[in-house]
Write an enzyme that holds these catalytic residues in place. Structure first.
Site, PDB file in Angstrom:
ATOM      1  N   HIS A 110      -2.847  -0.007  -4.031  1.00 32.84           N
ATOM      2  CA  HIS A 110      -2.980  -1.138  -3.113  1.00 32.84           C
ATOM      3  C   HIS A 110      -2.898  -2.400  -3.961  1.00 32.84           C
ATOM      4  CE1 HIS A 110      -4.152   1.734  -0.091  1.00 32.84           C
ATOM      5  NE2 HIS A 110      -5.010   2.227  -0.946  1.00 32.84           N
ATOM      6  N   GLU A 121       0.310  18.421  -7.293  1.00 34.16           N
ATOM      7  CA  GLU A 121      -0.956  18.475  -8.024  1.00 34.16           C
ATOM      8  C   GLU A 121      -2.014  17.531  -7.451  1.00 34.16           C
ATOM      9  OE1 GLU A 121       2.013  17.705  -9.268  1.00 34.16           O
ATOM     10  OE2 GLU A 121       2.620  19.455 -10.419  1.00 34.16           O
ATOM     11  N   SER A 122      -1.768  16.863  -6.351  1.00 27.94           N
ATOM     12  CA  SER A 122      -2.695  16.018  -5.580  1.00 27.94           C
ATOM     13  C   SER A 122      -2.060  14.686  -5.178  1.00 27.94           C
ATOM     14  CB  SER A 122      -4.054  15.844  -6.242  1.00 27.94           C
ATOM     15  OG  SER A 122      -4.768  17.084  -6.231  1.00 27.94           O
ATOM     16  N   CYS A 124      -4.551  17.974 -10.222  1.00 23.57           N
ATOM     17  CA  CYS A 124      -5.261  19.229 -10.458  1.00 23.57           C
ATOM     18  C   CYS A 124      -4.463  20.053 -11.456  1.00 23.57           C
ATOM     19  CB  CYS A 124      -5.522  19.988  -9.168  1.00 23.57           C
ATOM     20  SG  CYS A 124      -4.059  20.532  -8.305  1.00 23.57           S
ATOM     21  N   SER A 175       0.852  -1.175   0.000  1.00 28.51           N
ATOM     22  CA  SER A 175       0.000   0.000   0.000  1.00 28.51           C
ATOM     23  C   SER A 175       0.885   1.220   0.000  1.00 28.51           C
ATOM     24  CB  SER A 175      -0.885   0.053   1.256  1.00 28.51           C
ATOM     25  OG  SER A 175      -2.047  -0.716   1.099  1.00 28.51           O
TER      26      SER A 175
END
Lengths: 143, 143
Positions: free
Chosen positions: B72, B66-67, B87, B59
């Site tokens: 997983h 930008e985010s 973004c 994980s």
């Protein structure tokens, strides 16, 4: 009446509009709320990483044994974008979503759930025969 | 013909079925691929956190200016679940998705894009009048 969709995970995407900027620009508060939300949902927190951007905005992720929570905020626009992804049936992503909804005080909330990891497709495309699919085991020996 | 949907972000959800288990059980390799995918898409990497679960699975999250990207994996089922959220219009989430598709060697890939942070709703619910919405500024002074 409904039916059970065999899936490994549940992923809830939430849009919080009209949040007070003093809440969603506060890096420490957002990290606290995100960890509390994970805890409230019954998740096991593995690690939490948060960043405050200059001049605006918080981005962060809480890795949980059951997958993750993420958030990105735009305080100047009152907008916070949250994801809660859980695997297994011991944790509900909606509990975390509801908790954050209360804390972030959004005027408008929009959300929907996406099933992740369809068991039928896992069986269809796996290298070997899979008889029974179980979710990720509980957190023992994270390396 | 189409039209432009004014939105802050683009979020791509990807299901990779039938991945070779020796790839998706390798924590370091997955972290490398995820960071390379972010870089290939033109994103600015802020921090990367990855965990290997015992007995199975990886994980992790890559926080980008930008985010984020998250993954997983369930090596025992050949399944990897990836999110790429960006973004702004300088970075394409699909470039990262395509890069990972190549590296994870899935037999079957399913994906879709969700717009995040609708500008009309931001304007509707914001505390103050917003004339022009710009995406998160480039990474200067991460605190």
């Amino acid at each position: 009446m409904g039916f059970a969709l065999p899936t490994l995970g549940r992923h809830v995407l939430i849009e919080f509009y009209g949040c007070p900027s003093d809440i969603i620009e506060n890096n420490r508060l957002i990290e606290k709320y995100m960890n509390e939300a994970a805890d409230y949902a019954g998740a096991t927190i593995v690690e939490s990483v948060f960043h405050h951007f200059n001049p605006y905005g918080v981005s962060g992720a809480v890795i949980i044994a059951e997958s993750h929570l993420t958030i990105h905020t735009w305080p100047e626009y009152g907008y916070a974008s949250v994801d809660v992804y859980t695997c297994g049936d011991s944790v509900s992503p909606w509990k975390a979503a509801d908790y954050l909804g209360e804390k972030l005080q959004a005027k408008k909330t929009e959300s929907f759930e996406v099933p992740r990891g369809m068991v039928d497709k896992i069986k269809q495309y796996a290298e070997q025969d899979i008889h029974e699919v179980q979710v990720k085991p509980t957190l023992k020996g994270v390396k």
